[in-house]
Design an enzyme around this catalytic site. Structure first.
Site, PDB file in Angstrom:
ATOM      1  N   MET A   1      42.167  28.201  38.710  1.00  0.00           N
ATOM      2  CA  MET A   1      42.537  29.610  38.601  1.00  0.00           C
ATOM      3  C   MET A   1      41.558  30.328  37.657  1.00  0.00           C
ATOM      4  O   MET A   1      41.836  31.420  37.174  1.00  0.00           O
ATOM      5  CB  MET A   1      43.977  29.752  38.101  1.00  0.00           C
ATOM      6  CG  MET A   1      44.986  29.088  39.055  1.00  0.00           C
ATOM      7  SD  MET A   1      46.574  29.929  39.141  1.00  0.00           S
ATOM      8  CE  MET A   1      47.128  29.768  37.447  1.00  0.00           C
TER       9      MET A   1
ATOM     10  N   TYR B   1      38.946  31.080  34.364  1.00  0.00           N
ATOM     11  CA  TYR B   1      38.949  31.028  32.897  1.00  0.00           C
ATOM     12  C   TYR B   1      38.758  29.572  32.472  1.00  0.00           C
ATOM     13  O   TYR B   1      39.565  28.969  31.780  1.00  0.00           O
ATOM     14  CB  TYR B   1      40.229  31.625  32.295  1.00  0.00           C
ATOM     15  CG  TYR B   1      39.921  32.271  30.963  1.00  0.00           C
ATOM     16  CD1 TYR B   1      39.319  33.533  30.919  1.00  0.00           C
ATOM     17  CD2 TYR B   1      40.157  31.606  29.766  1.00  0.00           C
ATOM     18  CE1 TYR B   1      38.975  34.107  29.704  1.00  0.00           C
ATOM     19  CE2 TYR B   1      39.817  32.173  28.552  1.00  0.00           C
ATOM     20  CZ  TYR B   1      39.231  33.417  28.527  1.00  0.00           C
ATOM     21  OH  TYR B   1      38.886  33.980  27.320  1.00  0.00           O
ATOM     22  N   LEU B   2      37.645  29.059  32.921  1.00  0.00           N
ATOM     23  CA  LEU B   2      37.377  27.617  32.877  1.00  0.00           C
ATOM     24  C   LEU B   2      37.225  27.091  31.457  1.00  0.00           C
ATOM     25  O   LEU B   2      36.722  27.776  30.576  1.00  0.00           O
ATOM     26  CB  LEU B   2      36.106  27.323  33.684  1.00  0.00           C
ATOM     27  CG  LEU B   2      36.115  27.830  35.135  1.00  0.00           C
ATOM     28  CD1 LEU B   2      34.766  27.574  35.795  1.00  0.00           C
ATOM     29  CD2 LEU B   2      37.233  27.164  35.934  1.00  0.00           C
TER      30      LEU B   2
ATOM     31  N   HIS C   1      38.527  21.754  33.174  1.00  0.00           N
ATOM     32  CA  HIS C   1      37.996  22.057  34.507  1.00  0.00           C
ATOM     33  C   HIS C   1      36.601  21.446  34.689  1.00  0.00           C
ATOM     34  O   HIS C   1      36.281  20.901  35.753  1.00  0.00           O
ATOM     35  CB  HIS C   1      37.850  23.573  34.694  1.00  0.00           C
ATOM     36  CG  HIS C   1      39.127  24.336  34.608  1.00  0.00           C
ATOM     37  ND1 HIS C   1      39.408  25.206  33.577  1.00  0.00           N
ATOM     38  CD2 HIS C   1      40.196  24.386  35.438  1.00  0.00           C
ATOM     39  CE1 HIS C   1      40.599  25.751  33.782  1.00  0.00           C
ATOM     40  NE2 HIS C   1      41.103  25.274  34.895  1.00  0.00           N
TER      41      HIS C   1
ATOM     42  N   GLY D   1      43.639  17.739  37.241  1.00  0.00           N
ATOM     43  CA  GLY D   1      43.779  17.179  35.895  1.00  0.00           C
ATOM     44  C   GLY D   1      45.157  16.576  35.680  1.00  0.00           C
ATOM     45  O   GLY D   1      46.152  17.055  36.227  1.00  0.00           O
TER      46      GLY D   1
ATOM     47  N   ASP E   1      48.448  18.577  34.188  1.00  0.00           N
ATOM     48  CA  ASP E   1      49.511  19.057  35.072  1.00  0.00           C
ATOM     49  C   ASP E   1      50.027  17.864  35.881  1.00  0.00           C
ATOM     50  O   ASP E   1      49.802  17.777  37.086  1.00  0.00           O
ATOM     51  CB  ASP E   1      48.964  20.156  35.981  1.00  0.00           C
ATOM     52  CG  ASP E   1      48.452  21.335  35.183  1.00  0.00           C
ATOM     53  OD1 ASP E   1      49.263  22.087  34.642  1.00  0.00           O
ATOM     54  OD2 ASP E   1      47.211  21.482  35.060  1.00  0.00           O
TER      55      ASP E   1
ATOM     56  N   GLN F   1      52.397  18.534  38.853  1.00  0.00           N
ATOM     57  CA  GLN F   1      51.617  19.141  39.940  1.00  0.00           C
ATOM     58  C   GLN F   1      50.812  18.083  40.687  1.00  0.00           C
ATOM     59  O   GLN F   1      50.788  18.044  41.926  1.00  0.00           O
ATOM     60  CB  GLN F   1      50.695  20.205  39.348  1.00  0.00           C
ATOM     61  CG  GLN F   1      49.618  20.716  40.299  1.00  0.00           C
ATOM     62  CD  GLN F   1      48.753  21.774  39.646  1.00  0.00           C
ATOM     63  OE1 GLN F   1      49.183  22.912  39.467  1.00  0.00           O
ATOM     64  NE2 GLN F   1      47.532  21.428  39.270  1.00  0.00           N
TER      65      GLN F   1
ATOM     66  N   SER G   1      43.999  27.290  29.976  1.00  0.00           N
ATOM     67  CA  SER G   1      43.554  28.690  29.941  1.00  0.00           C
ATOM     68  C   SER G   1      44.545  29.533  29.151  1.00  0.00           C
ATOM     69  O   SER G   1      44.191  30.567  28.604  1.00  0.00           O
ATOM     70  CB  SER G   1      43.417  29.234  31.366  1.00  0.00           C
ATOM     71  OG  SER G   1      42.590  28.382  32.129  1.00  0.00           O
TER      72      SER G   1
END
Lengths: 282, 282
Positions: free
Chosen positions: B30, B32-33, B37, B147, B150, B153, B186
């Site tokens: 999403m 805003y690395l 990331h 990652g 999460d 997820q 982020s």
């Protein structure tokens, strides 16, 4: 015609063929093939380099008490029919591998799936979209072929493919009918001669609606009343639903304008049959 | 680094590259690395011929009242960071095309999506699985990188990929942490210096659980009580949930055996932060 049962083998085959630049056409079926299915196979043969026909009686699209266990199955017969076409792969996905006991992943198209057949079969379309998503992922076809007889299913699959960006083109083929108009269905097999004869009333009711619309009738309730009266006169036909709806949203029409989907479902003896006609109000 | 915004162009690019025999690694983000990331990008660079990084702040995974509108966005900064890696494609899917007004198609992994974060964010994971399904269909990657921060997820995506037969391998990378153990996110961006300092307690609580388990404590309630006591001492930290759970089913453990997922979520000032640690009970 090569038979593939293993899911990984199906995927590897498709990947190999795609690397060779071959296009793939998929005809997903539940078997017990009839001329309707075969018209899809024929269209796939014309359109794609390779034709994959899948046969899988999908448990996820049957509700409790529905006809999953007695759904007609005859692989020998299906093979024979497919041998008359140049089918490259008969894909018979291994049932226990398709839905394991703890299966929890589903694809759903809300809204459309709750209307028409979705009212009496609340988990049906979720089962359809989930298995179609699985087949698309396993076969990676460029084209997938569906019949207009299952109009709501077709609409839902098109929406799923568009909204979830499945890289496939959905191609629809017209309903194939018997001499008296009855739409071909594997479930016609359940009918005894008396029921089979009575079942023709479904198409007659659709034709009645078409005639009325073409003659200028714009009030759906009047048309529905006439259809109901015709249907109720047929022995052993129990109507489930009957709608004149917008063919994109499936919302029932208050007044007829432009294109109208006339659709119905009825139990005829032991068979739940569906049919529809798309009518243009001129 | 080529930028692609058009969905069809992304698909065509991937198909062209796959026909050339190239493997594709996708890093969905999403934006805003941060280093988390970038560790995914690095792993993708090592594993695949071509690396696609997607940046899309996915509206479907934010609930009403959540931080969708203020979620940090800085494309210029992200581009600069990615320029240090050999990224082939920066995929910036056109937002109105991704979810049109009448979007009704969703992918859901039941069960797992209702636990942990799913309790306070009931539609969150449905939004995640839906957008990941879309990205997989658009990019057709051989590998996709996520990652372990999460964790829920990751588990849900792995289950979706397996059960819906998406032709992709999911690769997980360890959580990247700040000097004091705070997991990179982020959303750390939302924290003022005081909150930032307090946020370190999340990792401290996880480490406390790890130590207790490694020291032989087998009663989850005792560990949770200790963690709660530590967390409650930190200013401005409001715990959402704290669980010791089975890392495959996410069911809370009554007794600790083998592998334990220690996971929590807390509001620290304006930021909802999550973290977890997988602990082996020896």
């Amino acid at each position: 015609m090569r038979t593939i049962k293993d899911l990984q083998e199906m995927h590897s085959y498709s990947m190999k063929m795609k690397r060779r630049g071959k296009s793939i056409g998929l005809v997903p079926t539940m078997g017990y093939l009839h001329e309707g299915h075969l018209s899809l196979v024929e269209a796939a043969r014309k359109k794609a380099d390779l034709v994959v026909v899948s046969i899988f009686v999908n448990p996820a699209q049957f509700g409790p008490g529905e006809d999953f266990s007695r759904y007609p199955r005859d692989l020998k017969r299906d093979r024979k029919l497919l041998n008359n076409f140049e089918v490259d792969v008969l894909f018979l996905p291994d049932a226990p591998k398709m839905f394991s006991g703890e299966h929890q992943s589903y694809v759903e198209v809300e809204g459309l799936s709750q209307k028409m057949c979705g009212r009496s079969r609340p988990t049906h379309f979720r089962g359809v979209t989930t298995v179609v998503a699985k087949l698309l992922n396993l076969v990676s076809p460029d084209y997938a072929f569906f019949g207009e007889k299952d109009f709501q299913q077709l609409l839902i699959i098109k929406k799923m493919v568009k909204e979830l960006n499945f890289p496939v083109e959905i191609i629809a083929l017209p309903t194939v009918r018997e001499f008296d108009g009855l739409a071909l269905s594997s479930r016609n097999q359940y009918l005894n001669p008396k029921q089979r004869k009575a079942a023709a009333v479904l198409y007659q009711a659709l034709c009645l609606a078409k005639k009325e619309i073409e003659n200028g009738e714009r009030n759906p309730h009047k048309i529905i009343a006439q259809m109901r009266s015709l249907l109720s006169a047929a022995p052993g036909v129990r109507l489930d639903y009957l709608v004149l709806a917008d063919p994109e949203t499936l919302i029932e029409l208050k007044k007829i304008k432009r294109k109208v989907l006339v659709a119905l479902a009825a139990d005829v003896g032991p068979a739940r049959l569906i049919d529809n006609l798309l009518v243009e109000a001129k």
